[in-house]
Design a protein around this motif. Structure first.
Motif, PDB file in Angstrom:
ATOM      1  N   LEU A  53      34.488  74.913  39.331  1.00 50.13           N
ATOM      2  CA  LEU A  53      33.555  75.845  38.860  1.00 50.13           C
ATOM      3  C   LEU A  53      32.580  74.647  37.888  1.00 50.13           C
ATOM      4  CD1 LEU A  53      35.769  78.642  37.654  1.00 50.13           C
ATOM      5  CD2 LEU A  53      34.573  78.411  39.895  1.00 50.13           C
ATOM      6  N   TRP A  54      31.296  75.195  38.015  1.00 52.62           N
ATOM      7  CA  TRP A  54      30.218  74.608  37.092  1.00 52.62           C
ATOM      8  C   TRP A  54      29.743  75.792  36.130  1.00 52.62           C
ATOM      9  CZ3 TRP A  54      24.503  74.006  38.634  1.00 52.62           C
ATOM     10  CH2 TRP A  54      23.874  73.392  37.780  1.00 52.62           C
ATOM     11  N   LYS A  55      30.134  75.430  35.043  1.00 54.36           N
ATOM     12  CA  LYS A  55      29.533  76.329  33.818  1.00 54.36           C
ATOM     13  C   LYS A  55      28.200  75.959  33.371  1.00 54.36           C
ATOM     14  CE  LYS A  55      34.015  77.777  32.214  1.00 54.36           C
ATOM     15  NZ  LYS A  55      34.939  77.931  31.089  1.00 54.36           N
ATOM     16  N   ILE A  56      27.280  76.656  33.995  1.00 58.82           N
ATOM     17  CA  ILE A  56      25.934  76.118  34.065  1.00 58.82           C
ATOM     18  C   ILE A  56      25.320  76.081  32.288  1.00 58.82           C
ATOM     19  CG2 ILE A  56      23.265  76.534  34.663  1.00 58.82           C
ATOM     20  CD1 ILE A  56      24.402  77.817  37.016  1.00 58.82           C
ATOM     21  N   PRO A  57      24.998  74.889  31.812  1.00 61.56           N
ATOM     22  CA  PRO A  57      24.593  75.028  30.382  1.00 61.56           C
ATOM     23  C   PRO A  57      23.300  76.064  29.951  1.00 61.56           C
ATOM     24  CG  PRO A  57      24.773  72.841  31.204  1.00 61.56           C
ATOM     25  CD  PRO A  57      24.819  73.882  32.499  1.00 61.56           C
ATOM     26  N   ILE A  80      28.899  60.179  40.160  1.00 60.45           N
ATOM     27  CA  ILE A  80      28.173  59.132  39.660  1.00 60.45           C
ATOM     28  C   ILE A  80      28.687  58.629  38.481  1.00 60.45           C
ATOM     29  CG2 ILE A  80      25.745  58.232  39.201  1.00 60.45           C
ATOM     30  CD1 ILE A  80      24.762  60.955  40.365  1.00 60.45           C
ATOM     31  N   PHE A  81      29.607  57.240  38.760  1.00 57.48           N
ATOM     32  CA  PHE A  81      30.348  57.265  37.615  1.00 57.48           C
ATOM     33  C   PHE A  81      29.599  56.639  36.532  1.00 57.48           C
ATOM     34  CE2 PHE A  81      33.111  56.547  41.292  1.00 57.48           C
ATOM     35  CZ  PHE A  81      34.279  57.480  40.977  1.00 57.48           C
ATOM     36  N   LYS A  82      28.526  55.805  36.797  1.00 58.38           N
ATOM     37  CA  LYS A  82      27.650  55.083  35.787  1.00 58.38           C
ATOM     38  C   LYS A  82      26.906  56.169  34.734  1.00 58.38           C
ATOM     39  CE  LYS A  82      23.683  52.038  35.311  1.00 58.38           C
ATOM     40  NZ  LYS A  82      22.593  51.242  35.976  1.00 58.38           N
ATOM     41  N   ASP A  83      26.706  57.192  35.391  1.00 59.30           N
ATOM     42  CA  ASP A  83      25.853  58.322  34.342  1.00 59.30           C
ATOM     43  C   ASP A  83      26.905  59.345  34.107  1.00 59.30           C
ATOM     44  OD1 ASP A  83      23.608  56.821  34.694  1.00 59.30           O
ATOM     45  OD2 ASP A  83      23.032  57.958  36.783  1.00 59.30           O
ATOM     46  N   LEU A  84      28.112  59.364  34.395  1.00 56.07           N
ATOM     47  CA  LEU A  84      29.105  60.430  33.890  1.00 56.07           C
ATOM     48  C   LEU A  84      28.729  61.915  34.306  1.00 56.07           C
ATOM     49  CD1 LEU A  84      30.123  59.492  30.287  1.00 56.07           C
ATOM     50  CD2 LEU A  84      31.405  58.604  32.628  1.00 56.07           C
ATOM     51  N   LYS A  85      28.185  61.600  35.725  1.00 55.44           N
ATOM     52  CA  LYS A  85      27.665  62.912  36.414  1.00 55.44           C
ATOM     53  C   LYS A  85      28.227  63.176  37.711  1.00 55.44           C
ATOM     54  CE  LYS A  85      22.823  63.072  34.358  1.00 55.44           C
ATOM     55  NZ  LYS A  85      21.640  62.937  34.219  1.00 55.44           N
ATOM     56  N   ALA A  86      27.955  64.024  38.422  1.00 58.94           N
ATOM     57  CA  ALA A  86      28.467  64.279  39.848  1.00 58.94           C
ATOM     58  C   ALA A  86      27.507  65.094  40.592  1.00 58.94           C
ATOM     59  CB  ALA A  86      29.716  65.132  39.922  1.00 58.94           C
ATOM     60  N   PRO A 101      19.117  76.350  44.194  1.00 57.94           N
ATOM     61  CA  PRO A 101      19.360  75.277  45.055  1.00 57.94           C
ATOM     62  C   PRO A 101      20.770  75.038  45.409  1.00 57.94           C
ATOM     63  CG  PRO A 101      17.868  74.637  43.386  1.00 57.94           C
ATOM     64  CD  PRO A 101      18.464  75.910  43.089  1.00 57.94           C
ATOM     65  N   GLU A 102      20.991  74.348  46.730  1.00 60.42           N
ATOM     66  CA  GLU A 102      22.450  74.193  46.989  1.00 60.42           C
ATOM     67  C   GLU A 102      22.849  72.939  46.359  1.00 60.42           C
ATOM     68  OE1 GLU A 102      25.151  73.489  51.336  1.00 60.42           O
ATOM     69  OE2 GLU A 102      22.703  73.068  51.165  1.00 60.42           O
ATOM     70  N   LYS A 103      21.952  71.664  46.202  1.00 56.88           N
ATOM     71  CA  LYS A 103      22.582  70.572  45.402  1.00 56.88           C
ATOM     72  C   LYS A 103      21.991  70.510  44.062  1.00 56.88           C
ATOM     73  CE  LYS A 103      22.864  67.025  48.158  1.00 56.88           C
ATOM     74  NZ  LYS A 103      22.743  66.018  49.045  1.00 56.88           N
ATOM     75  N   HIS A 104      22.941  69.994  43.260  1.00 58.58           N
ATOM     76  CA  HIS A 104      22.409  69.760  41.750  1.00 58.58           C
ATOM     77  C   HIS A 104      23.233  68.471  41.394  1.00 58.58           C
ATOM     78  CE1 HIS A 104      20.801  73.822  40.835  1.00 58.58           C
ATOM     79  NE2 HIS A 104      21.555  74.059  41.967  1.00 58.58           N
ATOM     80  N   GLU A 105      22.590  67.880  40.465  1.00 58.19           N
ATOM     81  CA  GLU A 105      23.163  66.671  39.796  1.00 58.19           C
ATOM     82  C   GLU A 105      23.651  67.262  38.525  1.00 58.19           C
ATOM     83  OE1 GLU A 105      21.513  62.876  37.850  1.00 58.19           O
ATOM     84  OE2 GLU A 105      21.325  62.564  39.938  1.00 58.19           O
ATOM     85  N   VAL A 106      25.129  67.225  38.087  1.00 52.54           N
ATOM     86  CA  VAL A 106      25.656  67.946  36.717  1.00 52.54           C
ATOM     87  C   VAL A 106      26.409  67.096  36.212  1.00 52.54           C
ATOM     88  CG1 VAL A 106      25.648  70.066  38.298  1.00 52.54           C
ATOM     89  CG2 VAL A 106      27.606  68.959  37.769  1.00 52.54           C
ATOM     90  N   PHE A 107      26.232  67.010  34.904  1.00 48.49           N
ATOM     91  CA  PHE A 107      27.421  66.438  33.835  1.00 48.49           C
ATOM     92  C   PHE A 107      28.936  66.894  34.232  1.00 48.49           C
ATOM     93  CE2 PHE A 107      23.635  66.103  31.358  1.00 48.49           C
ATOM     94  CZ  PHE A 107      23.511  64.597  30.936  1.00 48.49           C
ATOM     95  N   LEU A 108      29.635  65.678  34.276  1.00 45.18           N
ATOM     96  CA  LEU A 108      31.186  65.964  34.656  1.00 45.18           C
ATOM     97  C   LEU A 108      31.817  66.941  33.729  1.00 45.18           C
ATOM     98  CD1 LEU A 108      32.444  62.576  35.927  1.00 45.18           C
ATOM     99  CD2 LEU A 108      32.233  64.560  37.182  1.00 45.18           C
ATOM    100  N   VAL A 131      38.782  64.825  33.408  1.00 46.40           N
ATOM    101  CA  VAL A 131      37.739  65.733  33.000  1.00 46.40           C
ATOM    102  C   VAL A 131      37.772  66.394  31.732  1.00 46.40           C
ATOM    103  CG1 VAL A 131      36.194  67.646  33.532  1.00 46.40           C
ATOM    104  CG2 VAL A 131      36.948  65.796  35.331  1.00 46.40           C
ATOM    105  N   ASP A 132      38.936  66.807  31.316  1.00 50.31           N
ATOM    106  CA  ASP A 132      39.026  67.131  30.134  1.00 50.31           C
ATOM    107  C   ASP A 132      39.210  66.344  28.907  1.00 50.31           C
ATOM    108  OD1 ASP A 132      40.554  69.669  28.443  1.00 50.31           O
ATOM    109  OD2 ASP A 132      41.892  67.743  28.228  1.00 50.31           O
TER     110      ASP A 132
END
Length: 583
Positions: A53-57, A80-86, A101-108, A131-132
């Motif tokens: 689940l993505w809890k949108i900020p 995306i390990f370097k940026d701590l994103k996915a 949009p279907e695709k998003h770059e989000v923080f882990l 992730v926790d």
């Protein structure tokens, strides 16, 4: 749909962070912290294919013009390990009106892995734990200004243990309640400002080919400068409060003990205890006007009650834990975010003409009593005890939430709550589990959601109107709402939004729209969450009923919603309420 949640003590959290950031004889500056976390998650987390689940900020909800909170389901296409994103692919959205949009770059740290996965070969529990750990660190330990720290300093040695202990001091309530509320407000504001700053700066870097003065408007430049200045102010204060000894001194200065109605020979203490404490806040006006307002208040004050004049409302709320009533003269009264509201207290505006308070024009004239926030706070008022507010305009235009009711009963009489009507995330009143909110001759106007009523809470509207909100009332399945000669007018989405279990023959139906409250019995076996008569005018949908069976929600939560009064632990209930409110 269940997600992994972890309950860890201070030593567990400290050990987890130390294992990532602490190396023998190595100095870890602030600029290297993110790299150390990226090395760690690359070894621990599944690189792709897991669902969550993505809890949108909030800041993204505002930019996308969707309600907050919003939660969507999908899967991670790539970490995306370097940026701590996915890279997150959305598979399901709860609200029919939300189009993303279907695709998003989000923080882990904004992702919550679900227990059920299509690919059973994934080590999802280890991924969720990783992730926790990351979420705890970047939510409670890492501060927005840490990137600006000097690289000659060992960030881990200077800040890590201090910050984690600071976090748990807030949880254990080892400090004065007013100070703890002040600190939580500062931390919440700093995170939001940082997200907002990053979003504005991202817009600048996207146009780095051109002149910065041309790519950013004057408004954006001004907003960016304001964010930097405010963050600098918060940083100075938080760094001071992280030190327990400095925190104690700050508490004595900023939140002193009560200085009014001190026991002395001149006060009749027995009378004070019997009749309560009365405070007056008088805005600058002529002597005749002051006398006139005193005469109005005199009609409802006991003859022998003790009365104290105080310069500002803020001073009373900051320093006084007990008061029977606070009388406010007409004008604009400014306060900062506070939770220190007295049990069974009352704020009463000395309005010369009560009819002007309940009209739809001239809310902020000098004849009305208005209360507003001094800064862009997260909440105007938080109530944990029973309280009453009368004859007041609550100006919520520069806060994210107008009133948060955690426990007790809140009564609003002849009041107006006014939002800014611009953002998609602003909420007027939030009623938590087991609370009661009574609106008598009130107006709630121009919010994204006028009133949110969570599990087992009660809302009563008596001769009250909800105007020009995207959603007038958001009802939980086990909450109740009583209408008495009230109206919901010009709701852009739904006048009333409610979720329930549909009849077996319509179990696959996603939602149903009712024209009036009486149509409930025709479609549903469950008891209606509302009673009385409500008039609808100019609403896109009068009563929007969502089918729980087709919602993104765990089976455990569904069983709780279907059951009547089944026992649940306090912590578990809180988690369920958050899930229900999010969905």
């Amino acid at each position: 749909m269940e997600v992994y949640e972890f309950d860890k003590c201070l030593l567990d959290r400290l050990e987890e962070s130390m294992s990532v950031l602490s190396w023998k004889d190595e100095v870890i500056p602030a600029s290297q912290v993110r790299s150390e976390w990226s090395y760690y998650i690359e070894l621990q987390i599944e690189p792709a294919g897991w669902q969550g689940l993505w809890k949108i900020p909030r800041v993204i909800c505002e930019e996308l013009c969707i309600r907050y909170p919003t939660v969507v389901f999908g899967y991670v296409e790539q970490v995306i390990f370097k940026d701590l994103k996915a890279i997150f692919i959305i598979q399901a959205v709860q609200d029919e009106d939300v189009h993303l949009p279907e695709k998003h770059e989000v923080f882990l740290e904004d992702l919550w892995p679900t227990k059920e996965q299509e690919n059973s070969e994934l080590n999802i529990e280890r991924t969720a734990d990783c992730v926790d750990r990351l979420r705890f660190f970047y939510t409670h330990v890492w501060m927005p200004w840490d990137n600006d720290n000097d690289d000659d300093l060992n960030w881990v040695e200077k800040h890590l243990e201090t910050r984690i202990r600071f976090c748990y001091d807030l949880r254990k309530r080892t400090m004065k309640k007013t100070l703890a509320a002040h600190i939580r407000k500062l931390l919440t504001e700093s995170k939001y400002l940082q997200q907002r700053r990053e979003y504005l700066e991202l817009g600048l870097t996207d146009e780095d080919e051109g002149d910065p003065e041309e790519t950013m408007s004057k408004t954006e430049v001004t907003d960016l400068m304001r964010l930097h200045l405010r963050l600098a102010m918060i940083r100075n204060e938080i760094e001071l409060l992280e030190n327990p000894e400095m925190r104690r001194i700050f508490q004595e200065i900023k939140f002193p003990e009560e200085k009014y109605f001190i026991d002395n020979e001149q006060n009749d203490i027995s009378s004070e205890r019997k009749l309560g404490r009365i405070y007056f806040v008088m805005m600058p006006c002529t002597l005749d006007q002051q006398i006139y307002f005193m005469q109005i208040a005199k009609k409802s004050i006991p003859k022998d009650a003790l009365v104290q004049h105080v310069p500002t409302l803020q001073e009373i709320l900051s320093t006084c834990s007990k008061y029977d009533c606070i009388y406010l003269s007409p004008g604009r009264h400014t306060v900062k975010f506070l939770e220190n509201m007295a049990d069974c207290g009352r704020i009463c505006g000395l309005t010369t003409d009560k009819e002007k308070v309940t009209s739809s024009s001239a809310y902020f004239t000098n004849e009305n009593v208005s209360i507003t926030s001094s800064d862009e706070e997260s909440v105007l008022f938080v109530f944990e005890r029973s309280f009453t507010i009368e004859n007041v305009v609550l100006d919520c235009r520069n806060v994210q939430t107008g009133i948060l009711v955690k426990s007790g009963t809140l009564r609003l009489r002849n009041c107006i709550l006014i939002g800014n009507g611009k953002t998609s995330t602003q909420q007027g009143i939030i009623c938590h589990k087991g609370t009661s909110v009574i609106l008598d001759k009130c107006i709630v106007e121009r919010f994204a959601t006028g009133v949110t009523v969570l599990n087992e809470a009660l809302l009563q509207l008596q001769n009250s109107n909800i105007l020009s909100c995207k959603i007038g009332i958001d009802l939980n399945a086990h909450s109740k709402c009583h209408f008495d000669n009230s109206k919901i007018i010009n709701s852009f989405n739904n006048a009333i939004y409610v979720s329930t279990v549909f009849k077996p023959q319509t179990i696959k139906t996603k939602y149903t729209i009712l024209n009036n409250l009486k149509e409930w019995e025709r479609y549903f076996d469950t008891i209606a969450p509302f009673h009385g008569e409500c008039e609808f005018k100019g609403c896109k949908a009068n009563v929007f009923v969502q089918n729980i069976c087709n919602m993104l929600i765990s089976r455990e939560t569904l069983n709780v919603l279907r059951a009547n009064g089944s026992p649940i632990s306090k912590d578990h209930t809180a988690n369920l309420e958050d899930a229900i409110k999010s969905y």
